[in-house]
Design a protein around this motif. Structure first.
Motif, PDB file in Angstrom:
ATOM      1  N   HIS A 169      26.136 -28.293 -19.320  1.00  0.00           N
ATOM      2  CA  HIS A 169      25.839 -27.155 -17.912  1.00  0.00           C
ATOM      3  C   HIS A 169      24.765 -27.118 -17.743  1.00  0.00           C
ATOM      4  O   HIS A 169      24.438 -27.074 -16.127  1.00  0.00           O
ATOM      5  CB  HIS A 169      26.893 -26.620 -18.048  1.00  0.00           C
ATOM      6  N   TRP A 170      23.747 -26.862 -18.486  1.00  0.00           N
ATOM      7  CA  TRP A 170      22.698 -26.450 -18.019  1.00  0.00           C
ATOM      8  C   TRP A 170      21.687 -27.680 -17.960  1.00  0.00           C
ATOM      9  O   TRP A 170      21.114 -27.801 -16.177  1.00  0.00           O
ATOM     10  CB  TRP A 170      21.742 -25.560 -19.581  1.00  0.00           C
ATOM     11  N   GLN A 171      21.650 -28.536 -18.180  1.00  0.00           N
ATOM     12  CA  GLN A 171      20.741 -29.700 -18.134  1.00  0.00           C
ATOM     13  C   GLN A 171      21.428 -30.586 -16.415  1.00  0.00           C
ATOM     14  O   GLN A 171      20.788 -31.489 -15.938  1.00  0.00           O
ATOM     15  CB  GLN A 171      21.259 -30.779 -19.045  1.00  0.00           C
ATOM     16  N   LEU A 204      29.091 -29.691 -11.576  1.00  0.00           N
ATOM     17  CA  LEU A 204      28.830 -28.890 -12.969  1.00  0.00           C
ATOM     18  C   LEU A 204      30.361 -28.632 -13.708  1.00  0.00           C
ATOM     19  O   LEU A 204      30.690 -28.274 -14.536  1.00  0.00           O
ATOM     20  CB  LEU A 204      28.634 -28.029 -12.530  1.00  0.00           C
ATOM     21  N   GLN A 205      31.768 -28.602 -12.719  1.00  0.00           N
ATOM     22  CA  GLN A 205      32.890 -28.187 -13.553  1.00  0.00           C
ATOM     23  C   GLN A 205      32.631 -26.822 -14.823  1.00  0.00           C
ATOM     24  O   GLN A 205      33.038 -27.310 -15.666  1.00  0.00           O
ATOM     25  CB  GLN A 205      33.679 -28.801 -14.195  1.00  0.00           C
ATOM     26  N   LEU A 206      32.215 -25.989 -14.361  1.00  0.00           N
ATOM     27  CA  LEU A 206      31.702 -24.219 -14.806  1.00  0.00           C
ATOM     28  C   LEU A 206      32.644 -23.666 -16.196  1.00  0.00           C
ATOM     29  O   LEU A 206      34.097 -23.754 -14.353  1.00  0.00           O
ATOM     30  CB  LEU A 206      30.836 -23.444 -14.450  1.00  0.00           C
ATOM     31  N   PRO A 207      33.144 -23.597 -16.841  1.00  0.00           N
ATOM     32  CA  PRO A 207      34.378 -22.679 -16.834  1.00  0.00           C
ATOM     33  C   PRO A 207      34.295 -21.455 -16.400  1.00  0.00           C
ATOM     34  O   PRO A 207      33.337 -21.090 -16.423  1.00  0.00           O
ATOM     35  CB  PRO A 207      34.326 -22.604 -19.292  1.00  0.00           C
ATOM     36  N   ALA A 208      35.387 -20.553 -16.527  1.00  0.00           N
ATOM     37  CA  ALA A 208      35.585 -19.797 -15.789  1.00  0.00           C
ATOM     38  C   ALA A 208      35.281 -18.692 -16.754  1.00  0.00           C
ATOM     39  O   ALA A 208      34.599 -18.725 -17.918  1.00  0.00           O
ATOM     40  CB  ALA A 208      37.650 -19.481 -15.646  1.00  0.00           C
ATOM     41  N   PRO A 209      33.975 -17.464 -16.405  1.00  0.00           N
ATOM     42  CA  PRO A 209      33.972 -17.547 -14.396  1.00  0.00           C
ATOM     43  C   PRO A 209      33.035 -18.140 -13.734  1.00  0.00           C
ATOM     44  O   PRO A 209      31.842 -17.924 -14.640  1.00  0.00           O
ATOM     45  CB  PRO A 209      34.140 -15.360 -14.581  1.00  0.00           C
ATOM     46  N   ALA A 210      33.506 -19.230 -13.259  1.00  0.00           N
ATOM     47  CA  ALA A 210      32.267 -20.317 -13.000  1.00  0.00           C
ATOM     48  C   ALA A 210      31.331 -19.257 -11.975  1.00  0.00           C
ATOM     49  O   ALA A 210      30.287 -20.149 -12.610  1.00  0.00           O
ATOM     50  CB  ALA A 210      32.567 -21.549 -12.421  1.00  0.00           C
ATOM     51  N   MET A 211      31.501 -19.109 -10.912  1.00  0.00           N
ATOM     52  CA  MET A 211      30.715 -18.494  -9.668  1.00  0.00           C
ATOM     53  C   MET A 211      29.656 -17.403 -11.000  1.00  0.00           C
ATOM     54  O   MET A 211      28.135 -17.488 -10.420  1.00  0.00           O
ATOM     55  CB  MET A 211      31.526 -17.268  -9.074  1.00  0.00           C
ATOM     56  N   GLN A 212      30.181 -16.245 -12.070  1.00  0.00           N
ATOM     57  CA  GLN A 212      29.506 -15.833 -12.860  1.00  0.00           C
ATOM     58  C   GLN A 212      28.487 -16.326 -13.249  1.00  0.00           C
ATOM     59  O   GLN A 212      27.415 -16.353 -13.509  1.00  0.00           O
ATOM     60  CB  GLN A 212      30.610 -14.440 -13.359  1.00  0.00           C
ATOM     61  N   ASP A 268      19.884 -31.264 -13.973  1.00  0.00           N
ATOM     62  CA  ASP A 268      19.880 -32.521 -12.037  1.00  0.00           C
ATOM     63  C   ASP A 268      19.890 -32.320 -11.217  1.00  0.00           C
ATOM     64  O   ASP A 268      19.587 -33.553 -10.534  1.00  0.00           O
ATOM     65  CB  ASP A 268      20.162 -33.806 -13.209  1.00  0.00           C
ATOM     66  N   GLU A 269      20.873 -31.736 -10.869  1.00  0.00           N
ATOM     67  CA  GLU A 269      21.578 -30.823  -9.365  1.00  0.00           C
ATOM     68  C   GLU A 269      20.214 -30.731  -8.446  1.00  0.00           C
ATOM     69  O   GLU A 269      20.245 -31.158  -7.633  1.00  0.00           O
ATOM     70  CB  GLU A 269      22.905 -31.052  -9.510  1.00  0.00           C
ATOM     71  N   LEU A 270      19.828 -29.851  -9.144  1.00  0.00           N
ATOM     72  CA  LEU A 270      18.569 -29.435  -8.769  1.00  0.00           C
ATOM     73  C   LEU A 270      17.804 -30.309  -8.201  1.00  0.00           C
ATOM     74  O   LEU A 270      16.768 -30.485  -6.851  1.00  0.00           O
ATOM     75  CB  LEU A 270      18.094 -27.762  -9.089  1.00  0.00           C
ATOM     76  N   GLU A 271      17.426 -31.250  -9.106  1.00  0.00           N
ATOM     77  CA  GLU A 271      15.889 -31.704  -9.107  1.00  0.00           C
ATOM     78  C   GLU A 271      16.573 -33.053  -8.265  1.00  0.00           C
ATOM     79  O   GLU A 271      15.650 -33.592  -7.035  1.00  0.00           O
ATOM     80  CB  GLU A 271      16.213 -32.465 -10.538  1.00  0.00           C
ATOM     81  N   SER A 272      17.939 -33.553  -8.214  1.00  0.00           N
ATOM     82  CA  SER A 272      18.480 -34.156  -7.162  1.00  0.00           C
ATOM     83  C   SER A 272      18.214 -33.812  -5.562  1.00  0.00           C
ATOM     84  O   SER A 272      17.729 -34.643  -4.834  1.00  0.00           O
ATOM     85  CB  SER A 272      19.693 -35.112  -7.549  1.00  0.00           C
ATOM     86  N   ALA A 273      18.391 -32.695  -5.316  1.00  0.00           N
ATOM     87  CA  ALA A 273      17.962 -32.438  -3.850  1.00  0.00           C
ATOM     88  C   ALA A 273      16.878 -32.055  -3.779  1.00  0.00           C
ATOM     89  O   ALA A 273      16.602 -32.209  -2.397  1.00  0.00           O
ATOM     90  CB  ALA A 273      18.853 -30.580  -4.451  1.00  0.00           C
ATOM     91  N   ARG A 274      16.287 -31.375  -4.629  1.00  0.00           N
ATOM     92  CA  ARG A 274      14.733 -30.868  -4.296  1.00  0.00           C
ATOM     93  C   ARG A 274      14.111 -32.277  -3.865  1.00  0.00           C
ATOM     94  O   ARG A 274      13.653 -32.746  -3.200  1.00  0.00           O
ATOM     95  CB  ARG A 274      13.357 -30.934  -5.768  1.00  0.00           C
ATOM     96  N   ARG A 275      14.457 -33.720  -4.827  1.00  0.00           N
ATOM     97  CA  ARG A 275      13.951 -34.901  -3.994  1.00  0.00           C
ATOM     98  C   ARG A 275      14.423 -35.519  -2.495  1.00  0.00           C
ATOM     99  O   ARG A 275      13.968 -35.971  -2.235  1.00  0.00           O
ATOM    100  CB  ARG A 275      14.574 -36.210  -5.185  1.00  0.00           C
TER     101      ARG A 275
END
Length: 126
Positions: A14-16, A41-49, A20-27
């Protein structure tokens, strides 16, 4: 990591994916909303935290390396098009911003930070 920062609870994949998402947005010179990142990212709960803690950790890493803060690319869906208040509290703790988390000073600082992120080439971090 500072004592105020939430504990990191994000898997390496998930970290990677976040990096990757931030690098894509930057480019692409785009900003991305918290909601879009959560969906991708489909992070597990609590996803926002978990996302908030990961973004604060990344901000601390970037600040320590004297780089523009990639977490500035993540914004709220609200009309302000700014990051959430917690982002400004985090960057204030890191010594990067001083002032209220809403209003013209925050908007101006954020716009400048985003421009720096767009221009910076980040080393690969695993």
């Amino acid at each position: 990591m500072s004592q105020q920062a939430p504990a990191m609870r994000i898997s390496r994949p998930h970290w990677q994916a976040l990096l990757d998402e931030l690098e894509s947005a930057r480019r692409q010179r785009h900003l991305v909303t918290y909601r879009a990142l959560l969906e991708r990212l489909q992070l597990p709960a609590p996803a926002m935290q978990t996302l908030a803690a990961a973004l604060e950790h990344l901000a601390a890493l970037d600040a320590q390396a004297e780089r523009p803060l990639r977490s500035a690319l993540v914004i709220s869906q609200s009309a302000s098009r700014l990051p959430r208040t917690g982002f400004f509290e985090c960057v204030a703790r890191l010594g990067r911003f001083a002032g209220p988390a809403d209003g013209p000073a925050a908007a101006s600082w954020h716009a400048g930070e985003v421009a720096r992120v767009f221009e910076f080439i980040y080393p690969e971090i695993s």
